[in-house]
Design an enzyme around this catalytic site. Structure first.
Site, PDB file in Angstrom:
ATOM      1  N   HIS A 105       0.746  -1.334  -0.079  1.00 45.64           N
ATOM      2  CA  HIS A 105      -0.016   0.075   0.155  1.00 45.64           C
ATOM      3  C   HIS A 105       1.028   1.305   0.009  1.00 45.64           C
ATOM      4  O   HIS A 105       1.945   1.289   0.627  1.00 45.64           O
ATOM      5  CB  HIS A 105      -1.002  -0.117   1.317  1.00 45.64           C
ATOM      6  CG  HIS A 105      -1.942   1.026   1.141  1.00 45.64           C
ATOM      7  ND1 HIS A 105      -3.064   1.335   0.459  1.00 45.64           N
ATOM      8  CD2 HIS A 105      -1.692   2.411   1.921  1.00 45.64           C
ATOM      9  CE1 HIS A 105      -3.577   2.380   0.862  1.00 45.64           C
ATOM     10  NE2 HIS A 105      -2.742   3.049   1.485  1.00 45.64           N
ATOM     11  N   VAL A 142     -10.017  -3.000   5.322  1.00 45.79           N
ATOM     12  CA  VAL A 142      -9.467  -2.041   4.130  1.00 45.79           C
ATOM     13  C   VAL A 142      -7.970  -1.523   4.371  1.00 45.79           C
ATOM     14  O   VAL A 142      -7.877  -0.607   5.236  1.00 45.79           O
ATOM     15  CB  VAL A 142     -10.237  -0.940   3.635  1.00 45.79           C
ATOM     16  CG1 VAL A 142      -9.378  -0.318   2.467  1.00 45.79           C
ATOM     17  CG2 VAL A 142     -11.369  -1.378   3.063  1.00 45.79           C
ATOM     18  N   GLU A 156       8.445   0.925  -3.290  1.00 47.15           N
ATOM     19  CA  GLU A 156       7.557  -0.158  -3.238  1.00 47.15           C
ATOM     20  C   GLU A 156       8.128  -1.383  -3.734  1.00 47.15           C
ATOM     21  O   GLU A 156       8.311  -2.338  -3.545  1.00 47.15           O
ATOM     22  CB  GLU A 156       6.457  -0.058  -4.044  1.00 47.15           C
ATOM     23  CG  GLU A 156       5.384   1.223  -3.142  1.00 47.15           C
ATOM     24  CD  GLU A 156       4.196   1.444  -4.065  1.00 47.15           C
ATOM     25  OE1 GLU A 156       3.329   0.383  -4.659  1.00 47.15           O
ATOM     26  OE2 GLU A 156       3.688   2.528  -4.202  1.00 47.15           O
TER      27      GLU A 156
HETATM   28  C1  GRF Z   1       1.012   1.288  -6.454  1.00 50.10           C
HETATM   29  O1  GRF Z   1       1.354   2.200  -5.855  1.00 50.10           O
HETATM   30  C2  GRF Z   1       0.335   0.014  -5.315  1.00 50.10           C
HETATM   31  O2  GRF Z   1       0.830   0.275  -4.192  1.00 50.10           O
HETATM   32  C3  GRF Z   1      -1.156   0.686  -5.403  1.00 50.10           C
HETATM   33  O3  GRF Z   1      -1.157   0.878  -6.707  1.00 50.10           O
HETATM   34  C4  GRF Z   1      -0.014   1.039  -7.414  1.00 50.10           C
HETATM   35  C5  GRF Z   1       0.050   0.215  -8.401  1.00 50.10           C
HETATM   36  O4  GRF Z   1       1.251  -0.108  -9.270  1.00 50.10           O
HETATM   37  N1  GRF Z   1      -2.039  -0.184  -4.623  1.00 50.10           N
HETATM   38  P1  GRF Z   1       1.482  -0.973 -10.365  1.00 50.10           P
HETATM   39  O5  GRF Z   1       0.468  -1.774 -10.984  1.00 50.10           O
HETATM   40  O6  GRF Z   1       2.271  -2.203  -9.363  1.00 50.10           O
HETATM   41  O7  GRF Z   1       2.560  -0.387 -11.306  1.00 50.10           O
END
Ligand code: GRF
Length: 219
Positions: A110, A145, A175
């Protein structure tokens, strides 16, 4: 242990790509058994095809209820031998019945420092709130959520010159590092959920080289 992984996506799939890259170069002990998208024609499906990973669309719009969608997704995941789920930009809430099929084995990324800014457009929520530190969280998924036990977090600064898009991209970069790393901690058996009376469950992580928290406590 090798994680028999299903990756659930709804969009671009850059986190999927980060997971596949980590598997390919040995940073993540997992096999990607299936990429499942709830939306047709998203770029994540192209990425799966390019990597030679099986993929399927289970379009939530074709199902009358959350449960019906969950049952259809479950059929596909079981047929492909999926045991663990990584939600990588997956934008649907999963039903309790679906989650029960993977007890303690569903992990989400997230783009905020939870419990701040759950829900959609978390990066924009943080930007609009004027926070000085933003970031991302990997957590186990429960029926709420963005509310399950937190496994790992990365923070990034919010600069005065940032646009909301600048901040989104800085978080996304983190991420891509954090998600494969947290999954690898799970693969190494170093992650354990610890219940605390009257407080949220937390996740304890054994140091590198120790296979479990129990082992660490014994010494
Ligand atoms: C990411 O920022 C994820 O954390 C959020 O949506 C975005 C999706 O990015 N839930 P991707 O599809 O992995 O490029």
């Amino acid at each position: 242990m090798t994680l028999e992984l299903g990756v659930l996506v709804s969009g671009g799939g850059s986190n999927l790509e980060a997971i596949l890259a980590a598997i390919a170069d040995g940073r993540l002990d997992a096999r990607c058994r299936l990429v499942l998208s709830n939306r047709p024609a998203v770029f994540a499906l192209e990425r799966a095809r390019a990597a030679g990973v099986p993929s399927v669309v289970v379009d939530h719009k074709q199902y009358p209820t959350r449960d019906a969608f969950g049952r259809a997704a479950l059929v596909e995941l079981r047929a492909h031998g999926v045991e663990w789920l990584a939600l990588a930009g997956f934008m649907r809430v999963l039903s309790a019945d679906f989650l029960a099929a993977f007890p303690g084995r569903v992990v989400n990324i997230h783009p905020s420092l939870l419990p701040a800014f759950p829900g959609v457009a978390a990066q924009k929520q943080a930007y609009d709130a004027g926070v000085k530190l933003a970031g991302c969280t990997v957590h186990f998924v429960d029926a709420g959520v963005d509310s399950g036990p937190i496994i790992a977090q990365s923070s990034v600064p919010v600069l005065e010159s940032d646009s909301a898009e600048d901040l989104r991209l800085r978080i996304l970069e983190q991420e891509h590092v954090l998600f494969p790393r947290a999954l690898q901690w799970i693969a190494e058996g170093r992650v354990q959920v610890v219940s605390r009376a009257g407080a949220r469950d937390i996740v304890a992580i054994a140091p590198e080289g120790k296979t479990s928290i129990a082992e660490v406590k014994e010494r």
